[in-house]
Motif scaffolding. Structure first.
Motif, PDB file in Angstrom:
ATOM      1  N   ASP A 224       0.747  -1.305   0.258  1.00 22.20           N
ATOM      2  CA  ASP A 224      -0.114   0.106   0.013  1.00 22.20           C
ATOM      3  C   ASP A 224       0.744   1.315  -0.213  1.00 22.20           C
ATOM      4  N   TRP A 225       1.832   1.274  -0.547  1.00 21.35           N
ATOM      5  CA  TRP A 225       2.911   2.456  -0.740  1.00 21.35           C
ATOM      6  C   TRP A 225       2.135   3.759  -1.521  1.00 21.35           C
ATOM      7  N   PRO A 226       2.003   4.789  -0.776  1.00 24.78           N
ATOM      8  CA  PRO A 226       1.000   5.961  -1.372  1.00 24.78           C
ATOM      9  C   PRO A 226       1.580   6.852  -2.436  1.00 24.78           C
ATOM     10  N   GLY A 227       3.077   6.588  -2.887  1.00 26.96           N
ATOM     11  CA  GLY A 227       3.423   7.185  -3.626  1.00 26.96           C
ATOM     12  C   GLY A 227       2.684   7.892  -4.871  1.00 26.96           C
ATOM     13  N   ALA A 228       2.027   6.879  -5.603  1.00 27.82           N
ATOM     14  CA  ALA A 228       1.317   7.326  -6.740  1.00 27.82           C
ATOM     15  C   ALA A 228       0.126   8.205  -6.554  1.00 27.82           C
ATOM     16  N   GLU A 229      -0.520   7.605  -5.274  1.00 28.80           N
ATOM     17  CA  GLU A 229      -1.715   8.492  -4.771  1.00 28.80           C
ATOM     18  C   GLU A 229      -1.439   9.955  -4.859  1.00 28.80           C
ATOM     19  N   LEU A 230      -0.227   9.992  -3.877  1.00 30.62           N
ATOM     20  CA  LEU A 230       0.391  11.624  -3.619  1.00 30.62           C
ATOM     21  C   LEU A 230       0.520  12.198  -5.029  1.00 30.62           C
ATOM     22  N   ARG A 231       1.051  11.504  -5.843  1.00 34.87           N
ATOM     23  CA  ARG A 231       1.372  12.385  -7.101  1.00 34.87           C
ATOM     24  C   ARG A 231       0.182  12.700  -7.787  1.00 34.87           C
ATOM     25  N   THR A 232      -0.865  11.830  -8.191  1.00 26.87           N
ATOM     26  CA  THR A 232      -2.123  12.118  -8.342  1.00 26.87           C
ATOM     27  C   THR A 232      -2.879  13.281  -7.749  1.00 26.87           C
ATOM     28  N   ALA A 233      -2.887  13.348  -6.506  1.00 23.79           N
ATOM     29  CA  ALA A 233      -3.392  14.401  -5.754  1.00 23.79           C
ATOM     30  C   ALA A 233      -2.602  15.811  -6.112  1.00 23.79           C
TER      31      ALA A 233
END
Length: 247
Positions: A224-233
């Motif tokens: 559940d690494w949130p890197g991609a989610e933070l980039r998208t946000a």
């Protein structure tokens, strides 16, 4: 002038924004990074920065070499264009399939002054390398970016394959759990923030945090690494800003 934002626990580095910070955040997220003064006045007013405060900040920023003025248009200086490139790369890092190889950079220069050593450390960290021991820097060879030519003056670079488990080495080199926890705190703060000043503060912290993302191959990351989610946000927020200033 600083824009105060109420802090709460959660590990997110939320700094009060000065008028200079607001201007830089807007221009760093704008392509090309230039705005007429009338657009800047309109844009910064949403963040509580008045016209006289803006004019004073712009004068100081031109004098300091942050901005260049041409007629009534302000743009980022060449020095800050490099910062914009790093910021853009943080949002869209270039990666390739990972074969298991690692980049290894070994500092070979001796007798350097402390300031020069600190500069080298900053450059290597910006290249998303991590220090295994003094003078030995590593990372998985999954990035498409080359190492800069000037690095050969002080270091030698190699391709390596560690004997031990790669996930354990990655966890030793980077504080992955801490990075993930801060990213999730920023995502939560971004979802809760509605005032323009609050949102700008959160997403300014988000892009700083993305610059510290090691961008590891998926097999080396915690679940559940949130890197991609933070980039998208962050990319979504940058779109909001571009729309608000007509870019």
């Amino acid at each position: 002038m600083r824009i105060d934002v109420t802090e709460r626990p959660g590990g997110a580095d939320l700094r009060p924004l000065s008028a200079r910070s607001v201007v830089l955040s807007l221009l760093l997220g704008t392509h090309p990074p230039e705005l007429p003064v009338r657009d800047l006045v309109r844009a910064v007013s949403a963040f509580g920065v008045g016209g006289s405060t803006l004019r004073a900040a712009l004068s100081r920023m031109v004098a300091a070499g942050d901005l260049v003025r041409a007629d009534a248009v302000y743009r980022l200086s060449d020095r800050l264009l490099d910062r914009q490139r790093r910021q853009d790369e943080a949002v869209r890092p270039g990666t390739r399939a990972w074969s298991g190889d690692w980049e290894m950079v070994v500092i070979t220069a001796t007798g350097r002054e402390p300031a020069e050593r600190a500069e080298s450390r900053a450059r290597l960290t910006a290249l998303r390398l991590a220090e295994l021991r003094e003078g030995v820097w590593l990372r998985p060879a999954n990035l498409t970016r080359p190492l800069p030519d000037g690095l050969a003056r002080v270091a030698q670079s190699y391709t390596a394959r560690p004997d031990g488990p790669a996930p354990e080495l990655a966890a030793r080199l980077w504080p992955l759990d801490a990075w993930s926890a801060t990213a999730r705190a920023l995502l939560a703060r971004g979802a809760e923030a509605h005032r323009p000043a609050d949102r700008l503060t959160v997403f300014a912290a988000a892009v700083r945090h993305l610059l510290a993302d090691p961008v590891l191959p998926p097999g080396l990351l915690p679940a559940d690494w949130p890197g991609a989610e933070l980039r998208t946000a962050y990319a979504r927020y940058r779109g909001e800003i571009a729309e608000s200033i007509g870019h």
